[in-house]
Enzyme design. Structure first.
Site, PDB file in Angstrom:
ATOM      1  CG  HIS A   1      -0.323  -6.535   4.951  1.00 27.14           C
ATOM      2  ND1 HIS A   1      -0.311  -6.281   6.299  1.00 27.14           N
ATOM      3  CD2 HIS A   1       0.042  -5.395   4.353  1.00 27.14           C
ATOM      4  CE1 HIS A   1       0.067  -5.040   6.508  1.00 27.14           C
ATOM      5  NE2 HIS A   1       0.283  -4.475   5.349  1.00 27.14           N
TER       6      HIS A   1
ATOM      7  CD  GLN B   1      -6.471  -0.036   7.667  1.00 28.71           C
ATOM      8  OE1 GLN B   1      -7.329  -0.925   7.817  1.00 28.71           O
ATOM      9  NE2 GLN B   1      -5.224  -0.197   8.049  1.00 28.71           N
TER      10      GLN B   1
ATOM     11  CB  SER C   1      -2.245  -2.828   1.326  1.00 33.83           C
ATOM     12  OG  SER C   1      -1.391  -3.739   1.980  1.00 33.83           O
TER      13      SER C   1
ATOM     14  N   GLY D   1       0.830  -1.200   0.000  1.00 28.12           N
ATOM     15  CA  GLY D   1       0.000   0.000   0.000  1.00 28.12           C
ATOM     16  C   GLY D   1       0.865   1.250   0.000  1.00 28.12           C
TER      17      GLY D   1
ATOM     18  CG  ASN E   1      -4.253   4.376   9.573  1.00 28.42           C
ATOM     19  OD1 ASN E   1      -4.560   5.447   9.042  1.00 28.42           O
ATOM     20  ND2 ASN E   1      -3.183   4.251  10.329  1.00 28.42           N
TER      21      ASN E   1
ATOM     22  CB  THR F   1      10.658 -10.163 -12.048  1.00 27.40           C
ATOM     23  OG1 THR F   1      11.694  -9.937 -12.999  1.00 27.40           O
ATOM     24  CG2 THR F   1       9.958 -11.480 -12.352  1.00 27.40           C
TER      25      THR F   1
ATOM     26  CB  CYS G   1       4.674   4.114  24.734  1.00 29.03           C
ATOM     27  SG  CYS G   1       5.280   5.296  25.914  1.00 29.03           S
TER      28      CYS G   1
END
Lengths: 403, 124
Positions: free
Chosen positions: A202, A180, A200, A72, A152, A238, A326
């Site tokens: 995945h 998303q 994307s 993506g 997202n 490729t 964090c």
């Protein structure tokens, strides 16, 4: 840790069994190069052609309008840099929003260093942009508008079709990052009035390492990966045949199952959200209540910090993510939540639960049962929380800068 | 990403709370960074006899707070003053690099509490 519950599908998804099965032959027998004219290349070539047709069917476009990429992020880069550089003689102004994925935001920042001007549209407390502000931002120098379809972090869905209409009125090229949105709400490039659209693999139960970019016929993109004649000279390299086959299969399944899937996700998401908000005081929903993809709940747990909540959940086998600094590897809290006007404390206290096809009601109920004592324990340790009054306290403190 | 010791102190933090009528209180941090620590101490004859903390922050912030209370309990003030943020991180078998700065404030909170104690003593 016996139990494993995955509520982080906006980060990545497990590979669908049917997708995996479709890919296997291209790791084993059909290993040839699709560009070869001999026997070894013919099978892979056919597979890529068929995959392109399937993805085109999913997006409602022509196969030659589909470029396969590695992700993506690459699709976003190719769309934005590709259009910006190809239109440079006509103008150097780009419009985007403050809440885009880093693949869009950092590409725009790069273009600023290359001499382009970028307008970053803000959002309101619900995470929505103002279309009048968008209209007012367009100048004769504007060559590209790039606005995401679904966010997202919060799942907020932007009115992409209307944005596309505005772009067309002003003859500005329009790209949308639909990474998303794909698989969660319908993607029809014609209905969405877009010139370019990124997806994307995945995020839709295909593997990592494959993505696609729709580029409407007549829109020119300067390649960012120079190489052979692959992808009609628009993207060298490729072809990732197995990945491409997997992406196409995932698109096929997404289209097939979307209606049922959407209902399932919305029911679970609402149950999760309502359950947590009912049982835990001082929880705030982030993002527009209705204009959202059906799988995402972003909640701020006041007076506690997100990463510490995630660690506690992880100890119970529950995977989620947070807008806390964090967890981002940076020192700043989520740019999306901060843009929506959340205080730093609320941004740090956010947790995103993003559901997927395999989640069950029982898993959601397990979370609803386990989460309240975690929040209560973390609050009892928080200097921002008053145990007696069950509310926050004003704490004056010596400031120390983050950076 | 966290050491076992960090996870131990995060899961079972020592000395959580606030001391009533504390001799010294130190609060450091910044909500923008996502970390605020409040440390209170009880001092008898230049020895820290009790110490408690409250922390809003990530795993590292909570673990460092907990660790610093263990390190200073029963220690004379001059020894406690020598404890640095690095000492605390080391006692926890290290912290991820990104946490070394932002969430490693426990010794700062301790020093602020000691300073507060000294100020009160001078004033009183």
């Amino acid at each position: 840790m016996d139990r494993k519950i995955y509520f982080d599908h906006n980060a990545t998804t497990p590979i669908h069994e049917e997708v995996f099965d479709a890919m296997v032959p291209y790791f084993k027998d059909e290993w040839g190069n699709p560009s070869s004219i001999h026997w070894a290349g013919r099978g892979p070539k056919k597979a890529v052609d068929e995959a392109r047709e399937k993805v085109a069917g999913f997006l409602n476009c022509s196969p030659i309008e589909v470029i396969f990429t590695s992700s993506g992020s690459e699709s976003d880069n190719l769309a934005i840099k590709g259009v910006a550089f190809s239109m440079r003689s006509k103008g150097n102004h780009i419009i985007t929003t403050k809440v885009e994925h880093p693949a869009v935001l950092n590409t725009c920042k790069y273009l600023e260093r290359e001499g382009f001007d970028v307008t970053y549209l803000g959002v309101d407390a619900d995470g929505m942009i103002d279309l009048d502000e968008l209209r007012d931002s367009i100048t004769p120098k504007t060559t590209l508008i790039t606005v995401m379809y679904a966010n997202n972090e919060t799942g907020v869905v932007f009115p992409v079709a209307e944005i596309g209409e505005i772009a067309r009125e002003h003859r500005v090229t329009f790209h949308t990052d639909a990474v998303q949105a794909a698989g969660k709400i319908p993607l029809d490039v014609k209905a969405l009035n877009c010139d370019l659209l990124s997806i994307s693999g995945h995020k839709i139960y295909a593997p990592k390492g494959v993505g696609a970019l729709y580029v409407r016929r007549g829109v020119r993109v300067v390649p960012i990966i120079h190489g052979g004649h692959h992808e009609r000279n628009r993207r060298g390299g490729t072809e990732n045949v197995a990945g491409i086959v997997g992406l196409a299969k995932a698109c096929e399944i997404a289209a097939r199952d979307m209606e049922e899937e959407t209902a399932h996700l919305r029911r679970l998401r609402d149950r999760l959200e309502e359950g947590l908000m009912k049982r835990i005081p001082h929880v705030k929903r982030n993002g527009h209540k209705d204009k959202r993809i059906p799988n995402t709940a972003n909640l701020s747990f006041e007076f506690v910090e997100g990463e510490s909540l995630l660690l506690n959940l992880d100890m119970l086998g529950i995977a989620a993510s947070s807008g806390s600094a964090c967890t981002s590897g940076s020192l700043e809290p989520s740019h999306v939540l901060v843009s929506m006007g959340l205080t730093p404390e609320l941004s740090h206290g956010s947790v995103r639960f993003s559901l997927g096809r395999s989640n069950t009601e029982e898993e959601v109920d397990y979370l609803i049962e386990k989460m309240p004592p975690i929040v209560e324990r973390m609050r009892s340790m928080s200097p921002l929380w008053c145990e007696v009054e069950k509310k926050g306290v004003d704490l004056s403190f010596e400031e120390k800068t983050c950076s | 990403m966290y050491s076992e010791k960090v996870m131990d102190h995060f899961s079972n933090p020592r000395n959580v709370g606030e001391i009533e009528n504390a001799d010294g209180v130190g609060t450091v941090g910044n909500p923008a960074c996502g970390d605020i620590m409040k440390l209170s101490i009880k001092v008898e004859g230049d020895v820290i006899t009790d110490v408690k903390f409250k922390t809003f922050g990530c795993g590292a912030a909570i673990a460092t707070s907990s660790m610093v209370t263990e390190l200073v309990k029963g220690k004379p003030l001059d020894e406690a003053e020598k404890i640095s943020n690095a000492t605390v991180a080391e006692a926890l078998d290290g912290l991820p690099p990104v946490k070394m700065h932002c969430s490693n404030l426990a010794a700062d909170a301790l020093h602020a509490a000691i300073e507060d104690y000294k100020k009160k003593k001078q004033g009183g």
